[in-house]
Design an enzyme around this catalytic site. Sequence first.
Site, mmCIF file in Angstrom:
data_model
loop_
_atom_site.group_PDB
_atom_site.id
_atom_site.type_symbol
_atom_site.label_atom_id
_atom_site.label_comp_id
_atom_site.label_asym_id
_atom_site.label_seq_id
_atom_site.Cartn_x
_atom_site.Cartn_y
_atom_site.Cartn_z
ATOM 1 N N CYS A 165 10.005 3.427 -8.191
ATOM 2 C CA CYS A 165 11.256 3.623 -6.890
ATOM 3 C C CYS A 165 10.634 1.546 -6.889
ATOM 4 O O CYS A 165 9.767 1.125 -6.942
ATOM 5 C CB CYS A 165 10.425 3.857 -5.712
ATOM 6 S SG CYS A 165 10.889 4.304 -4.037
ATOM 7 N N LEU A 166 11.793 1.729 -5.893
ATOM 8 C CA LEU A 166 11.858 -0.027 -6.049
ATOM 9 C C LEU A 166 11.356 -0.503 -5.054
ATOM 10 O O LEU A 166 10.193 -1.420 -4.541
ATOM 11 C CB LEU A 166 13.162 -0.194 -5.579
ATOM 12 C CG LEU A 166 14.208 -0.456 -7.273
ATOM 13 C CD1 LEU A 166 15.795 -0.297 -6.698
ATOM 14 C CD2 LEU A 166 13.916 -0.742 -8.142
ATOM 15 N N GLY A 188 18.342 3.820 -8.376
ATOM 16 C CA GLY A 188 19.100 4.210 -7.336
ATOM 17 C C GLY A 188 18.481 3.345 -6.482
ATOM 18 O O GLY A 188 17.733 2.813 -6.067
ATOM 19 N N HIS A 245 14.282 9.729 0.814
ATOM 20 C CA HIS A 245 14.126 8.211 1.316
ATOM 21 C C HIS A 245 15.456 7.964 3.303
ATOM 22 O O HIS A 245 14.588 7.794 3.542
ATOM 23 C CB HIS A 245 14.904 7.401 0.601
ATOM 24 C CG HIS A 245 13.894 6.889 -0.176
ATOM 25 N ND1 HIS A 245 12.651 6.114 0.042
ATOM 26 C CD2 HIS A 245 14.408 6.460 -1.922
ATOM 27 C CE1 HIS A 245 12.006 5.660 -1.349
ATOM 28 N NE2 HIS A 245 12.961 5.708 -1.876
ATOM 29 N N GLN A 294 15.844 1.835 2.522
ATOM 30 C CA GLN A 294 14.851 0.800 1.772
ATOM 31 C C GLN A 294 15.160 -0.047 1.948
ATOM 32 O O GLN A 294 13.802 -1.496 1.277
ATOM 33 C CB GLN A 294 15.201 1.732 0.080
ATOM 34 C CG GLN A 294 14.514 2.335 -0.214
ATOM 35 C CD GLN A 294 14.533 2.796 -2.014
ATOM 36 O OE1 GLN A 294 15.825 3.081 -2.006
ATOM 37 N NE2 GLN A 294 13.693 1.706 -2.526
ATOM 38 N N HIS A 302 15.777 12.297 -4.776
ATOM 39 C CA HIS A 302 14.932 11.183 -4.769
ATOM 40 C C HIS A 302 15.208 10.153 -3.565
ATOM 41 O O HIS A 302 14.264 9.790 -2.881
ATOM 42 C CB HIS A 302 14.338 10.196 -5.887
ATOM 43 C CG HIS A 302 13.864 8.959 -5.938
ATOM 44 N ND1 HIS A 302 12.369 8.858 -5.833
ATOM 45 C CD2 HIS A 302 13.799 7.965 -5.113
ATOM 46 C CE1 HIS A 302 11.561 7.291 -6.038
ATOM 47 N NE2 HIS A 302 12.809 7.387 -5.290
ATOM 48 N N GLU A 303 16.379 9.570 -3.440
ATOM 49 C CA GLU A 303 16.885 8.956 -2.879
ATOM 50 C C GLU A 303 16.822 9.674 -1.317
ATOM 51 O O GLU A 303 17.508 9.187 -0.061
ATOM 52 C CB GLU A 303 18.210 8.426 -3.243
ATOM 53 C CG GLU A 303 18.413 7.614 -4.936
ATOM 54 C CD GLU A 303 17.747 6.454 -4.784
ATOM 55 O OE1 GLU A 303 16.680 6.242 -3.509
ATOM 56 O OE2 GLU A 303 16.666 5.795 -5.532
#
Length: 168
Positions: A91-92, A46, A137, A51, A133-134
């Site tokens: 997370c990235l 994701g 962001h 991000q 989660h996304e």
Amino acid sequence: MALLEILHFPDPRLRIQAKPVKQVDENISKIVDDMFETMYEAPGIGLAATQVNIHLRIIVIDLSAEKNQPLCLINPLILNSEGVTCTEEGCLSVPGIFESVERADQITVQALNQQGESYTLTTENLLSVCIQHEMDHLQGKLFVDYLSLIKRERIRKKLLKQKRQVAV
């Protein structure tokens, strides 16, 4: 298509709240394509536009092992949530860190797809967690914000140290 730079915690740009997409056009479609390419290359499941320093309400997700089930959510809105689950998240933007976070187990979300068409999706388990989660962001929130201040500070220092070592 192009690979985009993924911002890493504690970069302050990760705290910027995303603005709604006014119109899904060729520019937005290109951003979505670039986000998918970036997510697959990372590799991740994701990615939110925030991000990659694009402050628009765009999310891309693909939970499939074959990377052939892309899901795009533009201007997502959670209509309903039920149950509670506690899942280990990564997370990235917080590379190498995994911690348990409590979220709704099932959600119903409304969004636009890459063609600008509205749809509603009811989902549970990993996809539900990933969408939440996304969506965090897009609000300038990271999964580490659910952790204690001590843990969050330890993670911040660890990532800054890694960044300094790479720069040398």
